[in-house]
Scaffold this active site. Structure first.
Site, short mmCIF file in Angstrom:
data_model
loop_
_atom_site.label_atom_id
_atom_site.label_comp_id
_atom_site.label_asym_id
_atom_site.label_seq_id
_atom_site.Cartn_x
_atom_site.Cartn_y
_atom_site.Cartn_z
N TYR A 16 -3.39 -1.70 10.74
CA TYR A 16 -3.42 -1.30 9.11
C TYR A 16 -2.31 -1.02 8.48
O TYR A 16 -1.07 -1.34 7.77
CB TYR A 16 -4.49 -1.65 7.77
N SER A 63 0.77 -1.15 0.20
CA SER A 63 -0.01 0.09 -0.45
C SER A 63 0.98 1.68 -0.31
O SER A 63 1.91 1.01 0.16
CB SER A 63 -0.69 0.10 1.84
N1 LIG Z 1 -9.12 -0.89 -1.82
C1 LIG Z 1 -7.82 0.21 -1.43
O1 LIG Z 1 -8.22 0.88 -1.62
C2 LIG Z 1 -6.05 -0.19 -1.52
C3 LIG Z 1 -5.33 0.27 -1.07
C4 LIG Z 1 -3.91 -0.28 -0.90
C5 LIG Z 1 -3.82 -1.16 -0.59
N2 LIG Z 1 -4.65 -2.18 -0.80
C6 LIG Z 1 -4.92 -3.54 -1.15
O2 LIG Z 1 -5.06 -4.59 -1.90
C7 LIG Z 1 -5.49 -5.40 -1.88
C8 LIG Z 1 -6.99 -6.15 -1.84
O3 LIG Z 1 -7.35 -5.02 -1.76
P1 LIG Z 1 -9.45 -4.48 -2.06
O4 LIG Z 1 -9.13 -2.66 -1.91
O5 LIG Z 1 -9.41 -5.56 -3.40
O6 LIG Z 1 -10.54 -4.62 -1.18
P2 LIG Z 1 -11.35 -5.54 -1.40
O7 LIG Z 1 -12.47 -5.47 -2.49
O8 LIG Z 1 -12.10 -5.67 0.08
O9 LIG Z 1 -11.05 -7.68 -1.31
C9 LIG Z 1 -10.13 -8.40 -0.66
C10 LIG Z 1 -9.80 -9.74 -0.82
O10 LIG Z 1 -9.75 -10.60 0.53
C11 LIG Z 1 -9.77 -11.86 0.66
N3 LIG Z 1 -10.07 -11.56 2.44
C12 LIG Z 1 -10.29 -10.96 2.68
N4 LIG Z 1 -9.92 -11.67 4.46
C13 LIG Z 1 -9.13 -12.86 3.82
C14 LIG Z 1 -8.52 -14.38 4.86
N5 LIG Z 1 -8.96 -13.93 6.00
N6 LIG Z 1 -8.83 -15.37 3.60
C15 LIG Z 1 -8.84 -15.36 2.34
N7 LIG Z 1 -9.35 -13.91 1.45
C16 LIG Z 1 -9.79 -13.15 2.52
C17 LIG Z 1 -11.35 -11.03 0.28
O11 LIG Z 1 -12.70 -12.08 0.04
P3 LIG Z 1 -13.12 -12.43 1.50
O12 LIG Z 1 -14.21 -11.95 2.58
O13 LIG Z 1 -14.50 -13.34 1.01
O14 LIG Z 1 -12.42 -13.19 2.05
C18 LIG Z 1 -11.81 -10.05 -0.63
O15 LIG Z 1 -12.00 -11.09 -1.44
C19 LIG Z 1 -5.37 -5.95 -0.02
O16 LIG Z 1 -4.42 -6.17 0.57
C20 LIG Z 1 -5.21 -4.30 0.52
O17 LIG Z 1 -5.27 -3.95 1.76
C21 LIG Z 1 -5.76 -1.27 -1.82
#
Ligand SMILES: NC(=O)c1ccc[n+]([C@@H]2O[C@H](COP(=O)([O-])OP(=O)(O)OC[C@H]3O[C@@H](n4cnc5c(N)ncnc54)[C@H](OP(=O)(O)O)[C@@H]3O)[C@@H](O)[C@H]2O)c1
Length: 246
Positions: free
Chosen positions: A152, A139
């Site tokens: 986080y 991130s």
């Molecule tokens: N969106 C942002 O602004 C942003 C910024 C910086 C970094 N990121 C990073 O990008 C990555 C993806 O996030 P996103 O933004 O795409 O959010 P998201 O749509 O909430 O995706 C997160 C995914 O992780 C899965 N997940 C969460 N906990 C889990 C567990 N215990 N076991 C297996 N799967 C799990 C969720 O599926 P289930 O709930 O079905 O398990 C979901 O599909 C994350 O690492 C996040 O920290 C995002």
């Protein structure tokens, strides 16, 4: 990295950034396995992209991580890319936090322990594969924390640090270690509606995949690209502005 002819295991691939990356690997001609906790979200993704393979797994659970790796390497012996993408984000006010530690700890377990464990579990398999890679999704907050998501931000700083050490240690094995550094992206991270201010997920995913394909090892986008290249003074200023304190 070459985006085609891989067999990719991508955690958290049923939504958001993970799904966008999974679809781009598929479109480039790779086989892709996604996992997550919600079977209905995995089924929905698979219905939209029938060649996706899916597996229900909670990466917070060490035994489930071991079973995931056993299953995936048995069923897909050519597995050569791990994408540690699954993550959660909690807004926490530590001065007034009554949440029990077991619940609190989940953010650390999912965002840091799980990717480190999955990487270590898969290294013996990956070192036997041509063009193997581990891709960690960190991130912009790895570089300058957002104080309203303190745990986080700390987990993402830890994963960035681990990625640097892992790249150094695995250099002689031929396993590439890559890092995707997202800025705020419009996904459901933290709950629906909390990231609508973020950049569109497709534009972000197109850009980072093109840069990984061009051979870059650490790739940001917009504000996170600035953060990853910033000086300490610039990061301090970002922290001040982001957290609205003089
Ligand atoms: N969106 C942002 O602004 C942003 C910024 C910086 C970094 N990121 C990073 O990008 C990555 C993806 O996030 P996103 O933004 O795409 O959010 P998201 O749509 O909430 O995706 C997160 C995914 O992780 C899965 N997940 C969460 N906990 C889990 C567990 N215990 N076991 C297996 N799967 C799990 C969720 O599926 P289930 O709930 O079905 O398990 C979901 O599909 C994350 O690492 C996040 O920290 C995002």
């Amino acid at each position: 990295m070459n985006l085609s002819n891989n067999t990719v295991l991508l955690t958290g691939g049923a939504s958001g950034i993970g799904l966008a990356l999974a679809v781009r690997f598929l479109q480039a001609g790779s086989e892709v396995i996604i996992c997550g906790r919600r079977a209905d979200k995995l089924a929905e993704a698979q219905q939209r992209h029938p060649s996706l393979h899916t597996y229900v797994c909670d990466v917070a659970n060490a035994a489930e991580r071991m079973e995931l790796v056993r299953w995936a390497t048995t069923k897909f012996p050519r597995l050569n890319v791990l994408v540690n993408n699954a993550g959660i984000q909690n807004r926490v006010q530590l001065a007034d936090d009554a949440t029990d530690w077991e619940t609190r700890r989940q953010e650390i377990v999912i965002n840091v322990e799980a990717p480190i464990h999955l990487a270590t579990l898969l290294i013996p398999h990956l070192r036997e594969q041509p063009l193997a890679a581990i891709i960690n999704v960190t991130s912009g907050l790895s570089f300058a924390p957002a104080a309203f998501v303190p745990i986080y931000s700390a987990t993402k700083a830890a994963l960035h640090s681990f990625t640097l050490s892992l790249r150094h240690q695995l250099a002689p094995t031929g396993i590439s270690v890559l890092e995707i550094v997202p800025p705020a992206v419009d996904t459901d991270l933290g709950g629906p509606g909390l990231h609508t201010f973020g950049v569109p997920v497709d534009a972000f995913a197109d850009s980072v995949m093109a840069r990984l394909a061009a051979g870059e090892q650490e790739v940001g986008y917009g504000t996170s690209e600035k953060s990853r290249l910033a000086s300490r003074a610039e990061l301090d200023e970002q922290f001040r502005l982001m957290n609205n304190r003089s």
